[in-house]
Design a protein around this motif. Structure first.
Motif, PDB file in Angstrom:
ATOM      1  N   GLU A  18       0.799  -1.223   0.000  1.00 18.97           N
ATOM      2  CA  GLU A  18       0.000   0.000   0.000  1.00 18.97           C
ATOM      3  C   GLU A  18       0.830   1.270   0.000  1.00 18.97           C
ATOM      4  OE1 GLU A  18      -3.051   0.556  -0.447  1.00 18.97           O
ATOM      5  OE2 GLU A  18      -4.144  -1.253   0.029  1.00 18.97           O
ATOM      6  N   PHE A  19       2.129   1.142   0.313  1.00 16.43           N
ATOM      7  CA  PHE A  19       2.937   2.348   0.487  1.00 16.43           C
ATOM      8  C   PHE A  19       2.967   3.169  -0.805  1.00 16.43           C
ATOM      9  CE2 PHE A  19       5.626   4.737   3.162  1.00 16.43           C
ATOM     10  CZ  PHE A  19       6.595   5.337   2.367  1.00 16.43           C
ATOM     11  N   PRO A  20       2.723   4.494  -0.708  1.00 20.10           N
ATOM     12  CA  PRO A  20       2.686   5.312  -1.920  1.00 20.10           C
ATOM     13  C   PRO A  20       4.058   5.469  -2.565  1.00 20.10           C
ATOM     14  CG  PRO A  20       2.529   6.690   0.037  1.00 20.10           C
ATOM     15  CD  PRO A  20       2.465   5.272   0.519  1.00 20.10           C
ATOM     16  N   ASP A  21       4.054   5.684  -3.855  1.00 20.90           N
ATOM     17  CA  ASP A  21       5.288   5.960  -4.583  1.00 20.90           C
ATOM     18  C   ASP A  21       5.582   7.447  -4.476  1.00 20.90           C
ATOM     19  OD1 ASP A  21       6.433   5.270  -8.005  1.00 20.90           O
ATOM     20  OD2 ASP A  21       7.296   6.474  -6.402  1.00 20.90           O
ATOM     21  N   TYR A  38       4.600   4.434   8.227  1.00 24.66           N
ATOM     22  CA  TYR A  38       3.351   4.057   7.567  1.00 24.66           C
ATOM     23  C   TYR A  38       2.814   2.758   8.147  1.00 24.66           C
ATOM     24  CZ  TYR A  38      -0.021   3.245   3.787  1.00 24.66           C
ATOM     25  OH  TYR A  38      -1.172   3.038   3.061  1.00 24.66           O
ATOM     26  N   SER A  45      -7.218   4.582  13.395  1.00 21.52           N
ATOM     27  CA  SER A  45      -8.309   5.404  12.899  1.00 21.52           C
ATOM     28  C   SER A  45      -8.713   6.318  14.036  1.00 21.52           C
ATOM     29  CB  SER A  45      -9.460   4.475  12.503  1.00 21.52           C
ATOM     30  OG  SER A  45     -10.614   5.209  12.207  1.00 21.52           O
ATOM     31  N   ASP A  53      -4.036   7.253   5.498  1.00 19.55           N
ATOM     32  CA  ASP A  53      -4.187   7.418   4.051  1.00 19.55           C
ATOM     33  C   ASP A  53      -4.979   8.683   3.723  1.00 19.55           C
ATOM     34  OD1 ASP A  53      -4.301   3.884   3.219  1.00 19.55           O
ATOM     35  OD2 ASP A  53      -2.704   5.343   2.892  1.00 19.55           O
ATOM     36  N   ILE A  56      -2.664  11.765   4.144  1.00 22.44           N
ATOM     37  CA  ILE A  56      -1.603  11.985   3.147  1.00 22.44           C
ATOM     38  C   ILE A  56      -2.079  12.069   1.696  1.00 22.44           C
ATOM     39  CG2 ILE A  56       0.093  10.846   4.618  1.00 22.44           C
ATOM     40  CD1 ILE A  56      -0.017   8.435   2.698  1.00 22.44           C
ATOM     41  N   GLN A  57      -3.359  11.776   1.436  1.00 21.80           N
ATOM     42  CA  GLN A  57      -3.829  11.701   0.041  1.00 21.80           C
ATOM     43  C   GLN A  57      -3.446  12.931  -0.775  1.00 21.80           C
ATOM     44  OE1 GLN A  57      -5.599   8.788  -1.329  1.00 21.80           O
ATOM     45  NE2 GLN A  57      -4.681   9.843  -3.063  1.00 21.80           N
ATOM     46  N   VAL A  60       0.151  12.791  -1.730  1.00 22.54           N
ATOM     47  CA  VAL A  60       0.451  11.765  -2.732  1.00 22.54           C
ATOM     48  C   VAL A  60       0.049  12.275  -4.116  1.00 22.54           C
ATOM     49  CG1 VAL A  60      -0.091   9.415  -3.515  1.00 22.54           C
ATOM     50  CG2 VAL A  60       0.136   9.887  -1.075  1.00 22.54           C
ATOM     51  N   ASP A  61      -1.119  12.940  -4.178  1.00 23.58           N
ATOM     52  CA  ASP A  61      -1.658  13.401  -5.459  1.00 23.58           C
ATOM     53  C   ASP A  61      -0.965  14.653  -5.987  1.00 23.58           C
ATOM     54  OD1 ASP A  61      -5.147  12.535  -4.730  1.00 23.58           O
ATOM     55  OD2 ASP A  61      -3.476  11.335  -5.455  1.00 23.58           O
TER      56      ASP A  61
ATOM     57  N   ARG B 180      -4.218   1.658  -3.221  1.00 21.83           N
ATOM     58  CA  ARG B 180      -3.051   1.569  -4.101  1.00 21.83           C
ATOM     59  C   ARG B 180      -2.685   0.113  -4.354  1.00 21.83           C
ATOM     60  NH1 ARG B 180      -2.018   6.277  -1.235  1.00 21.83           N
ATOM     61  NH2 ARG B 180      -1.342   5.038   0.541  1.00 21.83           N
ATOM     62  N   ARG B 184      -2.578  -1.744  -7.996  1.00 18.74           N
ATOM     63  CA  ARG B 184      -1.348  -2.373  -8.481  1.00 18.74           C
ATOM     64  C   ARG B 184      -1.608  -3.842  -8.807  1.00 18.74           C
ATOM     65  NH1 ARG B 184       2.119   0.459  -3.578  1.00 18.74           N
ATOM     66  NH2 ARG B 184       2.329   2.509  -4.553  1.00 18.74           N
TER      67      ARG B 184
END
Lengths: 380, 416
Positions: A18-21, A38, A45, A53, A56-57, A60-61, B180, B184
């Protein structure tokens, strides 16, 4: 939004999957977020259902800009700053000059503590303005709140603002159902805010359901203005033409305290704690959330080799008069405080008042062809 | 509203309520918050009526179908992948629509959205798909291209032919909802399958993240490259998240078979070529689809499909076949005739400019394609397109000779 149920479903996958690029990213979040942090936070929650998530969305975007360092994360509620502190504390430290998790933030809205500020030369200082934000306890923040909550915030705000009188007597204009005439007037007054187009905001979910629950309130004198449900629950602005920052700040403090009193009576005070000061959606606005500034003519000083250094030492920043990232027009700059967290409202406005006074004197010296080398201030 | 909140606080367990709503900073209750009390209190504080969207200025299928009663029954439901109604309708709330163009205004987050929220989706499907009732009707699937007759058009009129559809991978959430890791996974499954295509279908994958400048330019020149969505219809439906992570384009070496990965749907499948040989385009389309399906089945995956709704895609407008078969065709005389629109209507065809949806036609060349998606099979829809385009070309030829044309009688809606 009682619970981010979708988060439980994502736990089926590993943290690595799940970790973002973030390889192309340049924002505070991307600098700080590691796979370890992460992994630690992804199962959490807040009680209202906000997750890491969600935080940080937007970062990420929006990979960011090589020159402008954006924050890249938002809070969804008051508890976000506690639940995700492993991520947010280093970001706060990075953004706010090394502010530590153990530091305490001082709040001072006593306008009488401000020295001077009523004598800025109006030949140079064209207008003065102070703004901040406030979040209302018991509601989640703009990235996360439901329509019901947003309407609740609006209703409460209208009640609170309607009870103001004297110099603060005014009117609320909801964005839904605004007439064309009202809209034109608000645009001409430079009061109207529009649906956010910046992806920094839209990717954080802040434009949902627009324009439901959004509106603008201002006093009859047009010197005190409140935005409801834009980037924060409330944005509070005091402003006027000319250089009387003392008066602008007085009205700011008095107005804010009046409003806060009314919200407290309804058991919905402002979100605040002694570590982070006033809690707002973006970590960059923690502390005072205050930006106090002037539009000032500095055609000579602004082209001086030491201009940037002077600003840095005075703990001030410059913007064009169109706002963030616009260019200056005709040598007129928007000069405001750079700090938000770790110093009080009075201290920050004092820096603006003292700094602008000094810069105007420098401008006058340069007009006469004299040197300003002896006037360069020490680092504040 | 503040009043009722105060009353709740003043009652028993006031402190617990305050704590669970986070009205102070509390250090407890953060890990895997399963606080039923918080959810219950929230529901009491915010009944569905307080959350019902303001749809007074809206003109989309969702706004037409959604009532406070339906919302009240569905708001607190979740799909097995934990997707909610509010998430389905967000795009329709954020995009009131246009007086002339009727958008759908909602999306599915997963296959089960169409079941769990059927009370809202079924009337929308009926509205959008000419009265198709998912509760009483079944959707036919037929990918046997050999059945197509008269499927080669006159090249003097038809400049290019194209068929597109979408396919979703069962078991993974759809683009509005996917994490994500899921996205993927979709990319992995599809790319692995496509690597198994051979002969005229052999090709390669270009991940959007790893494109070289040269590859990017080539894909632009070929008109293959898709960009990050800017349409608020898509961005408000959360489909542009994490861009360009796990998005890409695959095409065969001959550039006649193309697949988009993780754009608006898990996959968009396109077969195309210059000229009027729609039969060959459709034949390749069916063959390619069947091969890809076989390749994913070999690894234990399958496409989302059921009898009620056919192929399951993100937007309800694409259910059934998800198929748009079309041509770029020159109709200089016919397009100027006042009966042109009526003829298209009766043939169940639509016209677009050659730049795509809602572009204006340049000159006399139009993009003509089928209107329908659900309730008729792929073969039926392509045959209708073929028959329709042949009719249009006949009209054009007649008008060239100065002869008059006739408006055809309307084609039947459904099989029944």
């Amino acid at each position: 939004m009682a619970k981010n149920c979708h988060n439980d479903y994502k736990m089926k996958f590993s943290g690595d999957e799940e970790f973002p690029d973030l390889s192309l990213h340049n924002n505070h979040m991307a600098k700080v977020l590691t796979k370890e942090i992460y992994a630690k936070l992804r199962g959490k929650s807040t009680p209202s259902g906000f997750t890491v998530d969600d935080v940080i969305q937007t970062g990420v975007d929006n990979p960011g800009h090589p020159f402008i360092m954006t924050v890249g994360c938002v809070a969804g509620d008051e508890e976000s700053y506690e639940a995700f502190k492993e991520l947010l504390d280093p970001i706060i430290s990075d953004r706010h000059g090394g502010y530590k998790p153990t530091d305490k933030h001082a709040t001072d809205l006593n306008f009488e503590n401000l020295k001077g500020g009523d004598d800025l030369d109006p030949n140079y200082v064209l207008s003065s303005r102070v703004r901040t934000g406030r979040s209302i306890k018991g509601f989640t923040l703009p990235p996360h709140n439901s329509r019901g909550e947003r309407r609740g915030i609006e209703k409460l705000s209208i009640e609170a603002l309607a009870s103001l009188d004297g110099e603060f007597k005014g009117k609320y204009y909801p964005l839904s159902g605004m007439t064309d005439a009202e809209q034109d007037l608000l645009i001409n007054d430079h009061f109207l805010f529009d649906k956010p187009v910046s992806p920094l905001l839209t990717c954080a979910g802040m434009a949902r359901d627009w324009p439901d629950g959004r509106g603008i309130w201002h006093n009859d004198n047009k010197t005190f203005l409140v935005w409801v449900n834009e980037e924060d629950h409330l944005r509070v602005i005091s402003m006027q033409q000319g250089g009387n920052m003392k008066e602008v700040f007085r009205r700011f403090c008095v107005g804010l305290q009046n409003i806060e009193g009314i919200f407290k009576k309804h058991n919905h005070g402002f979100m605040w704690n002694e570590h982070l000061g006033y809690i707002l959606t973006c970590p960059s606005n923690l502390g005072t959330g205050l930006r106090g500034g002037v539009h000032v003519k500095l055609p000579k000083l602004s082209t001086h080799a030491k201009f940037e250094e002077i600003l840095t030492r005075l703990r001030l920043q410059k913007r064009g008069t169109g706002g963030v990232d616009t260019a200056s027009v005709g040598g007129v700059f928007d000069i405001s405080n750079a700090d938000r967290l770790g110093s009080s409202e009075v201290a920050q406005v004092q820096m603006v008042v003292d700094g602008v006074k000094l810069m105007v004197e420098m401008e006058k010296k340069l007009e006469k062809g004299e040197s300003i080398d002896g006037m360069i201030p020490a680092q504040k | 509203m503040a009043g009722s909140f105060t009353r709740m606080i003043a009652g028993r367990n006031g402190a617990v309520l305050l704590a669970s709503l986070g009205a102070g900073t509390m250090a407890t209750g953060f890990l895997m918050s399963d606080n039923p009390l918080a959810a219950e209190v929230r529901t009491k504080l915010y009944p569905p009526s307080s959350d019902f969207p303001d749809l007074r200025k809206h003109n989309n299928c969702m706004a037409k179908a959604l009532t406070p009663a339906i919302y009240g029954r569905l708001r607190d439901k979740i799909t097995p992948n934990n997707w909610t109604l509010d998430q389905c309708i967000q795009t329709g709330v954020d995009n009131p629509g246009h007086p002339f163009i009727k958008t759908v205004g909602c999306v599915a987050g997963d296959e089960e959205s169409y079941e769990v929220f059927s009370e809202l989706f079924d009337p929308i499907i009926k509205d959008r798909h000419n009265g198709y009732d998912p509760n009483t009707m079944t959707h036919p699937t037929d990918l046997d291209a050999s059945k197509i007759t008269n499927g080669v058009f006159d090249d003097k009129y038809v400049l290019s032919s194209r068929v597109r559809t979408g396919r979703s991978i069962r078991g993974l959430s759809l683009p509005p909802a996917c994490s994500r890791a899921e996205r993927r996974e979709v990319e992995r499954v599809v790319v692995m399958a496509l690597a198994g295509l051979k002969g005229d279908l052999a090709g390669r994958y270009y991940g959007l993240q790893d494109l070289t400048d040269k590859e990017q330019q080539q894909l632009i020149d070929d008109h293959f490259l898709f960009d990050k969505p800017i349409s608020p219809l898509l961005t408000c439906a959360f489909m542009a998240r994490d861009w360009p992570d796990a998005r890409g384009i695959w095409h065969n070496n001959e550039k006649t078979f193309l697949i988009w990965v993780n754009e608006e749907d898990h996959t968009r499948v396109i077969s195309m070529e210059k000229g009027g040989n729609m039969k060959r385009v459709f034949e390749r389309f069916c063959r390619g689809l069947k091969q890809v399906e076989q390749l994913i089945q070999e690894r234990g995956w399958e496409f989302m499909w059921n009898e009620r709704l056919g192929y399951i895609l993100t937007c309800p407008s694409n259910l059934g076949t998800g198929l748009r078969a079309g041509v770029h065709v020159r109709l200089p005389n016919l397009s100027k005739d006042t009966r042109f629109s009526k003829i298209l209507d009766n043939l169940r065809l639509q016209k677009r400019g050659t730049g795509g949806v809602d572009t204006a036609a340049t000159g006399d060349t139009f993009d003509i394609s089928n209107n329908d998606r659900l309730g008729k099979s792929e073969v039926e829809l392509v045959q209708m397109l073929v028959d329709g385009v042949n009719y249009l070309i006949e009209c054009e030829k007649k008008m060239e000779k100065g002869q008059d044309i006739k408006v055809p009688s309307p084609v039947n809606q459904f099989r029944k």
